[in-house]
Enzyme design. Structure first.
Site, PDB file in Angstrom:
ATOM      1  N   ASP A  39     146.515  28.044  42.894  1.00  0.00           N
ATOM      2  CA  ASP A  39     147.345  27.725  44.060  1.00  0.00           C
ATOM      3  C   ASP A  39     147.108  28.689  45.230  1.00  0.00           C
ATOM      4  OD1 ASP A  39     148.437  29.893  42.882  1.00  0.00           O
ATOM      5  OD2 ASP A  39     150.499  29.158  42.872  1.00  0.00           O
ATOM      6  N   HIS A 247     119.282  34.349  52.895  1.00  0.00           N
ATOM      7  CA  HIS A 247     120.732  34.133  52.859  1.00  0.00           C
ATOM      8  C   HIS A 247     121.416  34.998  51.801  1.00  0.00           C
ATOM      9  CE1 HIS A 247     120.344  29.972  54.976  1.00  0.00           C
ATOM     10  NE2 HIS A 247     120.241  31.004  55.799  1.00  0.00           N
ATOM     11  N   ASP A 275     126.769  36.709  66.411  1.00  0.00           N
ATOM     12  CA  ASP A 275     125.748  36.642  65.355  1.00  0.00           C
ATOM     13  C   ASP A 275     124.674  37.684  65.662  1.00  0.00           C
ATOM     14  OD1 ASP A 275     124.035  35.873  63.363  1.00  0.00           O
ATOM     15  OD2 ASP A 275     123.640  33.867  64.139  1.00  0.00           O
ATOM     16  N   HIS A 358     111.466  31.010  59.228  1.00  0.00           N
ATOM     17  CA  HIS A 358     112.576  30.348  59.929  1.00  0.00           C
ATOM     18  C   HIS A 358     112.299  30.289  61.420  1.00  0.00           C
ATOM     19  CE1 HIS A 358     114.210  34.244  61.329  1.00  0.00           C
ATOM     20  NE2 HIS A 358     113.999  34.703  60.114  1.00  0.00           N
ATOM     21  N   HIS A 362     119.009  29.394  67.359  1.00  0.00           N
ATOM     22  CA  HIS A 362     119.917  28.271  67.156  1.00  0.00           C
ATOM     23  C   HIS A 362     120.999  28.367  68.212  1.00  0.00           C
ATOM     24  CE1 HIS A 362     122.815  31.012  65.154  1.00  0.00           C
ATOM     25  NE2 HIS A 362     121.798  31.471  64.443  1.00  0.00           N
ATOM     26  N   TYR A 404     109.083  39.167  56.731  1.00  0.00           N
ATOM     27  CA  TYR A 404     109.553  39.401  55.359  1.00  0.00           C
ATOM     28  C   TYR A 404     108.339  39.478  54.439  1.00  0.00           C
ATOM     29  CZ  TYR A 404     113.416  37.394  57.969  1.00  0.00           C
ATOM     30  OH  TYR A 404     114.334  37.126  58.954  1.00  0.00           O
ATOM     31  N   ARG A 421     114.698  41.696  60.454  1.00  0.00           N
ATOM     32  CA  ARG A 421     115.102  40.667  61.416  1.00  0.00           C
ATOM     33  C   ARG A 421     115.859  41.387  62.518  1.00  0.00           C
ATOM     34  NH1 ARG A 421     116.988  37.314  58.224  1.00  0.00           N
ATOM     35  NH2 ARG A 421     119.229  37.638  58.250  1.00  0.00           N
TER      36      ARG A 421
HETATM   37 MN   LIG Z   1     121.677  33.603  63.531  1.00  0.00          MN
END
Ligand SMILES: [Mn+2]
Length: 454
Positions: A39, A247, A275, A358, A362, A404, A421
């Site tokens: 709950d 990720h 971000d 990647h 974005h 990477y 990154r």
């Molecule tokens: Mn990003």
């Protein structure tokens, strides 16, 4: 209150509906509450589209916009369905605004209890040309729509017609959300400033022997202590080999001297995401190979930033970054010129993908991977032919190249487990872009100086 902002957005959406189908009824519900276990619930987060049009944070709410042709123009009536006042529930769950107070508080024309949604919707759908909803949102939403339509159809013999067209309301809202107004950019600047401070804090506190989750805690401290309501996404704090897992989440890995730490973390402030990614040496000093790849990545980011301006397409910053990264891979012999032939060939064949898998950017906004089409919505072109979106003032993108290097027999061991990154947030404006996340240093020397003086 900023009620006029939401009123203007509802009007703009109504205008889009009017130009598409004349009249129409738009139905946009906020997000449901979600159970975490037993709950206990996840912290509640409203739906971004719903909040964008109402500024209302409570669960259990639906916005209905009724757009009617009126001479040459249109008339808009906005209805909010929200949780009714309930003194017993409010003792447990908190104060509810309630439909009586909602119109004045939110600047919305009409408000009703959400218990009346089904009954009212069946009435409102009568003689509407078109319904604007989220297509295929959920079984529950589909069931409700079927119920409303059935009610309207049952009145056919009294001369009432059900709507004959369904349209995707998201398409219209998401195109609006792609362009941030001054109010939104102001919040995004502040969100990015908080996140930048959190990254600085993590760099300053980092020492060999600490665990990833301890740096995650420092990030969270800075976010919440600065008034941000939440993380915009789960923080990535990745030590050593973990930096090559795109990720990865902050885990319990020990941060070791000689290794890198990659942090990709940003707060959410008043509904808007930030971000930021930074990569730094755990002991405060880059090794030679780490520094070499770091400087290539930063040069790639600078090349991408230079291409981030109105008139260029969305893909141009990526292409610029890709060129610098791939040249760097050739220079460092991670890609072998003798095998690949040329820089152009390394890009054309996708040989770089082993180290950079990647895209560079974005959209950024209320959602971290924000809404909005990445391709121009031209009429006749097939999907492949659709050109990339042209960048315009008010769009916000991330710029985040990376490299990477996983261990492999054909890779010089000195590069193994280096994952880098570098990510900043860019507001596109006349002549170029503003990097709103540069409160945290990005140059290797500046990062080393910051860590040394901590
Ligand atoms: Mn990003």
């Amino acid at each position: 209150m900023n009620n006029h902002i939401y009123q203007e957005r509802r009007n703009a959406l109504a205008k889009h509906i009017f130009s598409k189908t004349g009249s129409g009824l738009a139905v946009i519900s906020t997000a449901p509450e979600l159970t975490r276990n037993r709950d206990s619930e996840y912290p509640y987060r409203y739906d971004s589209d719903f909040f964008y049009l109402t500024g209302f944070e409570e669960p259990g709410a639906t916005l209905v916009l009724q757009v009617q042709k009126n001479g040459k123009g249109f008339e808009l009536q906005s209805h909010l369905f929200c949780r009714p006042k309930d003194l017993e529930r409010e003792i447990w769950d908190g104060i509810r605004l309630g439909p009586e107070a909602a119109p004045k508080e939110l600047g919305i024309e009409f408000a009703h209890s959400n218990k009346e949604l089904d009954e009212k919707l069946s009435e409102m759908l009568a003689d509407q040309d078109a319904v604007y909803i989220r297509l295929a949102e959920s079984a529950e939403a589909d069931r409700r729509l079927r119920h409303w339509m059935k009610q309207v159809r049952s009145q056919a013999r009294s001369g009432i017609n059900p709507p004959s067209a369904l349209h995707d309301v998201e398409e219209l809202i998401h195109e609006m959300r792609l362009f941030k107004d001054a109010h939104e950019i102001d919040i995004m600047r502040r969100a990015a400033a908080i996140s930048a401070r959190a990254h600085i804090r993590a760099m300053q506190i980092c020492k060999p022997g600490m665990r990833e989750y301890q740096l995650e805690a420092e990030l969270l401290y800075e976010f919440r202590n600065s008034g941000a309501q939440s993380v915009a996404y789960n923080s990535i704090v990745a030590g050593g080999a973990n930096s090559c897992i795109l990720h990865y989440r902050a885990g319990s890995t020990e941060l070791r001297s000689g290794e890198l730490c990659l942090i990709d973390a940003g707060c959410e402030l008043d509904g808007y995401a930030s971000d930021i990614t930074r990569t730094f040496p755990v002991n405060g000093k880059f090794t030679g190979p780490q520094r070499a790849l770091y400087d290539i990545t930063l040069a790639a980011q600078e090349a991408a930033v230079a291409m981030t301006k109105p008139g260029n397409t969305f893909i141009q910053p990526h292409e610029a970054a890709l060129k610098v990264l791939t040249q760097g891979l050739l220079d460092e012999k991670l890609l072998k010129l003798s095998e690949i032939g040329s820089l152009e060939n390394a890009i054309a064949t996708g040989a770089y993908r082993r180290f950079y898998m990647h895209r560079t950017s974005h959209w950024l906004g209320m959602d971290v991977h924000d809404v909005g089409s990445y391709r121009e919505q031209t009429e006749h072109a097939s999907k492949e032919e659709k050109p990339w979106r042209v960048l315009k003032s008010g769009m916000v993108i991330t710029i985040e190249p990376g490299l990477y290097v996983r261990p492999a027999d054909d890779i010089d061991e000195k590069f193994w487990n280096i994952g880098i990154r570098i990510e900043d947030d860019a507001v596109i404006q006349d002549g170029g872009c503003e990097l709103i996340s540069r409160g945290v240093p990005v140059k290797a020397d500046e990062i080393e100086a910051l860590m040394k003086n901590a």
